[in-house]
Design an enzyme around this catalytic site. Structure first.
Site, PDB file in Angstrom:
ATOM      1  N   ASP A   1       7.794  -3.812   9.020  1.00  0.00           N
ATOM      2  CA  ASP A   1       6.418  -4.322   9.020  1.00  0.00           C
ATOM      3  C   ASP A   1       6.364  -5.540   9.934  1.00  0.00           C
ATOM      4  O   ASP A   1       7.397  -6.008  10.444  1.00  0.00           O
ATOM      5  CB  ASP A   1       5.947  -4.662   7.596  1.00  0.00           C
ATOM      6  CG  ASP A   1       4.449  -4.386   7.407  1.00  0.00           C
ATOM      7  OD1 ASP A   1       3.641  -5.022   8.113  1.00  0.00           O
ATOM      8  OD2 ASP A   1       4.093  -3.536   6.575  1.00  0.00           O
TER       9      ASP A   1
ATOM     10  N   ASP B   1       6.575  -6.199  15.230  1.00  0.00           N
ATOM     11  CA  ASP B   1       5.211  -5.755  15.529  1.00  0.00           C
ATOM     12  C   ASP B   1       5.329  -4.524  16.434  1.00  0.00           C
ATOM     13  O   ASP B   1       5.852  -4.616  17.554  1.00  0.00           O
ATOM     14  CB  ASP B   1       4.446  -6.885  16.241  1.00  0.00           C
ATOM     15  CG  ASP B   1       3.013  -6.479  16.547  1.00  0.00           C
ATOM     16  OD1 ASP B   1       2.717  -5.260  16.597  1.00  0.00           O
ATOM     17  OD2 ASP B   1       2.178  -7.388  16.751  1.00  0.00           O
TER      18      ASP B   1
ATOM     19  N   GLY C   1       0.809  -1.220   0.000  1.00  0.00           N
ATOM     20  CA  GLY C   1       0.000   0.000   0.000  1.00  0.00           C
ATOM     21  C   GLY C   1       0.841   1.268   0.000  1.00  0.00           C
ATOM     22  O   GLY C   1       1.842   1.385  -0.712  1.00  0.00           O
ATOM     23  N   ILE C   2       0.412   2.200   0.818  1.00  0.00           N
ATOM     24  CA  ILE C   2       1.071   3.508   0.870  1.00  0.00           C
ATOM     25  C   ILE C   2       2.522   3.363   1.339  1.00  0.00           C
ATOM     26  O   ILE C   2       3.424   4.023   0.827  1.00  0.00           O
ATOM     27  CB  ILE C   2       0.270   4.460   1.801  1.00  0.00           C
ATOM     28  CG1 ILE C   2      -1.091   4.777   1.151  1.00  0.00           C
ATOM     29  CG2 ILE C   2       1.048   5.735   2.087  1.00  0.00           C
ATOM     30  CD1 ILE C   2      -2.087   5.493   2.054  1.00  0.00           C
TER      31      ILE C   2
ATOM     32  N   LYS D   1     -16.580  -1.037  13.269  1.00  0.00           N
ATOM     33  CA  LYS D   1     -17.882  -1.465  13.826  1.00  0.00           C
ATOM     34  C   LYS D   1     -18.516  -0.225  14.414  1.00  0.00           C
ATOM     35  O   LYS D   1     -17.792   0.649  14.921  1.00  0.00           O
ATOM     36  CB  LYS D   1     -17.702  -2.472  14.989  1.00  0.00           C
ATOM     37  CG  LYS D   1     -17.516  -3.908  14.570  1.00  0.00           C
ATOM     38  CD  LYS D   1     -18.851  -4.607  14.388  1.00  0.00           C
ATOM     39  CE  LYS D   1     -18.584  -6.059  13.975  1.00  0.00           C
ATOM     40  NZ  LYS D   1     -19.297  -6.508  12.843  1.00  0.00           N
TER      41      LYS D   1
ATOM     42  N   ASN E   1       3.714   5.299   9.304  1.00  0.00           N
ATOM     43  CA  ASN E   1       2.670   5.017   8.316  1.00  0.00           C
ATOM     44  C   ASN E   1       1.795   3.821   8.688  1.00  0.00           C
ATOM     45  O   ASN E   1       0.627   3.764   8.298  1.00  0.00           O
ATOM     46  CB  ASN E   1       3.341   4.767   6.954  1.00  0.00           C
ATOM     47  CG  ASN E   1       2.407   4.098   5.981  1.00  0.00           C
ATOM     48  OD1 ASN E   1       1.485   4.711   5.449  1.00  0.00           O
ATOM     49  ND2 ASN E   1       2.619   2.790   5.757  1.00  0.00           N
TER      50      ASN E   1
ATOM     51  N   TYR F   1     -10.999   4.328  14.863  1.00  0.00           N
ATOM     52  CA  TYR F   1     -10.031   4.798  13.864  1.00  0.00           C
ATOM     53  C   TYR F   1      -9.945   6.330  13.868  1.00  0.00           C
ATOM     54  O   TYR F   1      -8.855   6.910  13.892  1.00  0.00           O
ATOM     55  CB  TYR F   1     -10.476   4.272  12.495  1.00  0.00           C
ATOM     56  CG  TYR F   1      -9.551   4.581  11.347  1.00  0.00           C
ATOM     57  CD1 TYR F   1      -8.327   3.913  11.211  1.00  0.00           C
ATOM     58  CD2 TYR F   1      -9.907   5.508  10.370  1.00  0.00           C
ATOM     59  CE1 TYR F   1      -7.491   4.178  10.126  1.00  0.00           C
ATOM     60  CE2 TYR F   1      -9.077   5.771   9.293  1.00  0.00           C
ATOM     61  CZ  TYR F   1      -7.875   5.106   9.171  1.00  0.00           C
ATOM     62  OH  TYR F   1      -7.050   5.362   8.102  1.00  0.00           O
TER      63      TYR F   1
ATOM     64  N   THR G   1      -6.080   1.560  -2.454  1.00  0.00           N
ATOM     65  CA  THR G   1      -5.255   0.497  -1.870  1.00  0.00           C
ATOM     66  C   THR G   1      -6.172  -0.668  -1.481  1.00  0.00           C
ATOM     67  O   THR G   1      -7.381  -0.578  -1.622  1.00  0.00           O
ATOM     68  CB  THR G   1      -4.543   0.962  -0.575  1.00  0.00           C
ATOM     69  OG1 THR G   1      -5.537   1.244   0.400  1.00  0.00           O
ATOM     70  CG2 THR G   1      -3.667   2.172  -0.782  1.00  0.00           C
TER      71      THR G   1
HETATM   72  N1  LIG Z   1      -5.836   3.823   1.867  1.00  0.00           N
HETATM   73  C1  LIG Z   1      -6.478   4.924   2.249  1.00  0.00           C
HETATM   74  O1  LIG Z   1      -7.394   5.375   1.551  1.00  0.00           O
HETATM   75  C2  LIG Z   1      -6.088   5.646   3.511  1.00  0.00           C
HETATM   76  C3  LIG Z   1      -6.816   6.797   3.838  1.00  0.00           C
HETATM   77  C4  LIG Z   1      -6.478   7.485   4.992  1.00  0.00           C
HETATM   78  C5  LIG Z   1      -5.420   7.060   5.783  1.00  0.00           C
HETATM   79  N2  LIG Z   1      -4.736   5.934   5.456  1.00  0.00           N
HETATM   80  C6  LIG Z   1      -3.638   5.543   6.355  1.00  0.00           C
HETATM   81  O2  LIG Z   1      -2.467   5.317   5.598  1.00  0.00           O
HETATM   82  C7  LIG Z   1      -1.640   4.330   6.242  1.00  0.00           C
HETATM   83  C8  LIG Z   1      -1.299   3.217   5.263  1.00  0.00           C
HETATM   84  O3  LIG Z   1      -2.521   2.679   4.794  1.00  0.00           O
HETATM   85  P1  LIG Z   1      -2.631   1.606   3.609  1.00  0.00           P
HETATM   86  O4  LIG Z   1      -3.874   1.923   2.886  1.00  0.00           O
HETATM   87  O5  LIG Z   1      -1.358   1.511   2.864  1.00  0.00           O
HETATM   88  O6  LIG Z   1      -2.908   0.288   4.502  1.00  0.00           O
HETATM   89  P2  LIG Z   1      -2.378  -1.220   4.335  1.00  0.00           P
HETATM   90  O7  LIG Z   1      -3.251  -2.032   5.210  1.00  0.00           O
HETATM   91  O8  LIG Z   1      -2.277  -1.589   2.890  1.00  0.00           O
HETATM   92  O9  LIG Z   1      -0.893  -1.130   4.927  1.00  0.00           O
HETATM   93  C9  LIG Z   1      -0.647  -0.924   6.313  1.00  0.00           C
HETATM   94  C10 LIG Z   1       0.619  -1.665   6.689  1.00  0.00           C
HETATM   95  O10 LIG Z   1       0.854  -1.478   8.098  1.00  0.00           O
HETATM   96  C11 LIG Z   1       1.305  -2.713   8.631  1.00  0.00           C
HETATM   97  N3  LIG Z   1       1.032  -2.822  10.061  1.00  0.00           N
HETATM   98  C12 LIG Z   1      -0.187  -2.942  10.648  1.00  0.00           C
HETATM   99  N4  LIG Z   1      -0.045  -3.139  11.969  1.00  0.00           N
HETATM  100  C13 LIG Z   1       1.286  -3.134  12.226  1.00  0.00           C
HETATM  101  C14 LIG Z   1       2.048  -3.322  13.413  1.00  0.00           C
HETATM  102  N5  LIG Z   1       1.476  -3.563  14.599  1.00  0.00           N
HETATM  103  N6  LIG Z   1       3.392  -3.301  13.319  1.00  0.00           N
HETATM  104  C15 LIG Z   1       3.996  -3.077  12.112  1.00  0.00           C
HETATM  105  N7  LIG Z   1       3.313  -2.900  10.973  1.00  0.00           N
HETATM  106  C16 LIG Z   1       1.972  -2.939  11.013  1.00  0.00           C
HETATM  107  C17 LIG Z   1       0.505  -3.749   7.840  1.00  0.00           C
HETATM  108  O11 LIG Z   1       1.079  -5.040   7.934  1.00  0.00           O
HETATM  109  C18 LIG Z   1       0.532  -3.161   6.434  1.00  0.00           C
HETATM  110  O12 LIG Z   1       1.620  -3.608   5.671  1.00  0.00           O
HETATM  111  C19 LIG Z   1      -2.427   3.858   7.458  1.00  0.00           C
HETATM  112  O13 LIG Z   1      -2.007   4.581   8.598  1.00  0.00           O
HETATM  113  C20 LIG Z   1      -3.863   4.241   7.092  1.00  0.00           C
HETATM  114  O14 LIG Z   1      -4.660   4.404   8.234  1.00  0.00           O
HETATM  115  C21 LIG Z   1      -5.038   5.208   4.334  1.00  0.00           C
END
Ligand SMILES: NC(=O)c1ccc[n+]([C@@H]2O[C@H](COP(=O)([O-])OP(=O)(O)OC[C@H]3O[C@@H](n4cnc5c(N)ncnc54)[C@H](O)[C@@H]3O)[C@@H](O)[C@H]2O)c1
Length: 452
Positions: free
Chosen positions: A243, A266, A223-224, A300, A293, A358, A393
């Protein structure tokens, strides 16, 4: 994930249907490719009477090789500009706002697709009189409306430049001007950005603004976070990609691709901050940029939410950031000139049904920026957040179809953003050249109508 509708409207049949039925018309956005000129055409630079910022802005843009046009000389109605930049800092009362109309009205149709509008002003809190503060505050209405009105991928931003210290000098302004004018800011619009006092260091090569920097990216396996690793490495950084162990294979692939290292950890483990600090200390002796990130959703409605969903979201998205900052700062691993960038969300600004946990965590990230950035400024470290809107994503692919379509279209760009758009914005906030940018929350949402 792909936006099939946005691809379809670029075809001949798609164009006809969009016109006939008045459907949303997502434009193809100009995005950054290394080696691109800063802007694909001339820039019209105007100033209000007595404005203090047109001169340093002119210096930056001329040195960057941009062709500048003076409004007095812009008599050829066929000229198409890549950007309209206006120094409104000289406007000291509401009657002076007429100068905005005089500058923008004749040029309202003169911008190229994905053109840029940048208005510069003084933070209202620093103005010498209530009338001046009122007029400077009014600038926000103009820029936000232009962002919604001009279409075709045009973005519009207001940049408040403090009067303190070195602010308003070419070196403090340059990184922000470069980001906003370039394709890096494709999905950022309707934002108010504050440039303050702070030490900014220009890079030797603006195509590698992170050369020599050690950057930690959490949640980098996909993802991001994966886009971040790629963009920051492309810009010259050495990337430490972190990660959870369960994402180890994907993480290793990203780290290998960008020539960085992988840390399986983690973030919620009690010893995570110390293990991470030990790793950074032994491998690099420091970390110049920390990008928080990693994030999770456990949606819920509140009445149906069990305590585990609440606890895990607050812990990953907010508390773990605090614990890691504390240990890295205590052990002096983030040097002066360091940067911390946290990922918030528009849910943290507007709230969202089914996301009390969230939205609480993401609003907390904004609180972190507000409260900690002034403290860190004294150590020469900046702290900012980005608040993504609808980004394509896996996270957004899980949203039910109709809600997903609404999320995609309800913004000035009529499309979702890409992970790279968030990554480019975080990149700008991470540059050594962005030392004057701290305490900001920048939305990467295509000027979403939600939480506007
Ligand atoms: N996709 C969107 O539209 C969007 C919108 C607003 C905010 N965000 C924020 O952007 C960030 C990235 O989002 P994304 O869409 O790429 O999500 P994603 O779920 O694709 O990626 C998140 C990553 O964080 C890792 N992660 C989760 N818990 C963890 C932990 N305890 N320790 C280490 N790593 C951990 C996951 O394994 C994953 O690889 C997040 O903070 C999300 O809240 C995303």
């Amino acid at each position: 994930m792909t936006d099939r509708y946005a691809s379809f409207v670029q075809t001949a049949a798609g164009r006809t249907l969009v016109k006939r039925l008045g459907l949303p018309d997502p434009p193809r956005l100009r995005r950054h490719t290394p080696g691109d000129p800063l802007v694909p055409g001339p820039v019209l630079l105007g100033s209000s009477t007595g404005g203090r910022l047109a001169e340093p802005v002119g210096k930056v843009l001329t040195a960057a090789g941009v062709e500048l046009v003076d409004p007095a000389a812009a008599t050829d109605a066929t000229t198409r500009f890549a950007a309209l930049v206006y120094d409104a800092s000289g406007i000291t009362d509401s009657t002076g706002l007429r100068q905005l109309y005089d500058f923008f009205h004749p040029q309202a149709r003169a911008l190229l697709p994905s053109g840029r509008v940048i208005v510069l002003g003084t933070p209202p809190a620093e103005c010498g009189s209530p009338r001046e503060a009122t007029a400077q505050r009014a600038l926000e209405g103009l820029t936000r409306s232009i962002g919604k009105e001009f279409g075709r991928g045009v973005t519009a931003q207001l940049v408040y430049v403090t009067k303190d210290g070195d602010a308003g000098t070419p070196v403090s302004l340059e990184s922000t001007l470069r980001f906003l004018l370039s394709g890096r800011s494709a999905y950022v619009s309707g934002q108010v950005i504050r440039v303050g006092a702070g030490t900014a260091t220009a890079p030797a090569d603006w195509d590698r603004p992170l050369d020599g920097q050690v950057v930690l990216v959490t949640g980098a396996a996909r993802g991001i976070g994966a886009a971040l690793a790629r963009v920051l490495a492309r810009d010259g950084a050495t990337v430490v990609a972190l990660d959870i162990p369960a994402a180890g294979d994907e993480l290793a692939a990203v780290a290998n691709e960008v020539g960085g290292s992988a840390v399986q950890l983690d973030l919620t483990a009690p010893d995570a901050p110390t293990r991470l600090a030990d790793h950074l200390a032994s491998r690099h002796g420091r970390v110049d940029v920390v990008v928080h990130n990693a994030g999770i959703t456990r949606d819920k409605t509140l009445g149906r939410m069990d305590a585990d969903r609440w606890d895990s979201v607050i812990d990953v998205n907010l508390s773990s950031q605090e614990r890691i900052n504390d240990v890295l700062l205590e052990r002096d691993l983030i040097p002066a000139g360091g940067r911390i960038v946290s990922v918030s969300s528009i849910a943290g600004i507007a709230g969202n049904r089914g996301q009390t946990n969230y939205a609480t965590s993401k609003a907390g990230v904004i609180g972190l920026v507000d409260s900690l950035s002034p403290v860190l400024r004294e150590r020469g470290i900046s702290l900012n957040a980005v608040a993504p809107g609808f980004i394509e994503t896996r996270l957004t692919a899980r949203i039910p179809l109709m809600i997903r379509e609404a999320g995609r279209r309800m913004n000035s760009m009529a499309q979702g953003g890409l992970p790279v758009d968030v990554a480019e914005t975080i990149g700008w906030l991470s540059w050594p050249a962005s030392g004057a940018v701290s305490g900001n929350v920048v939305r990467v949402c295509g000027q979403s109508l939600l939480g506007a």
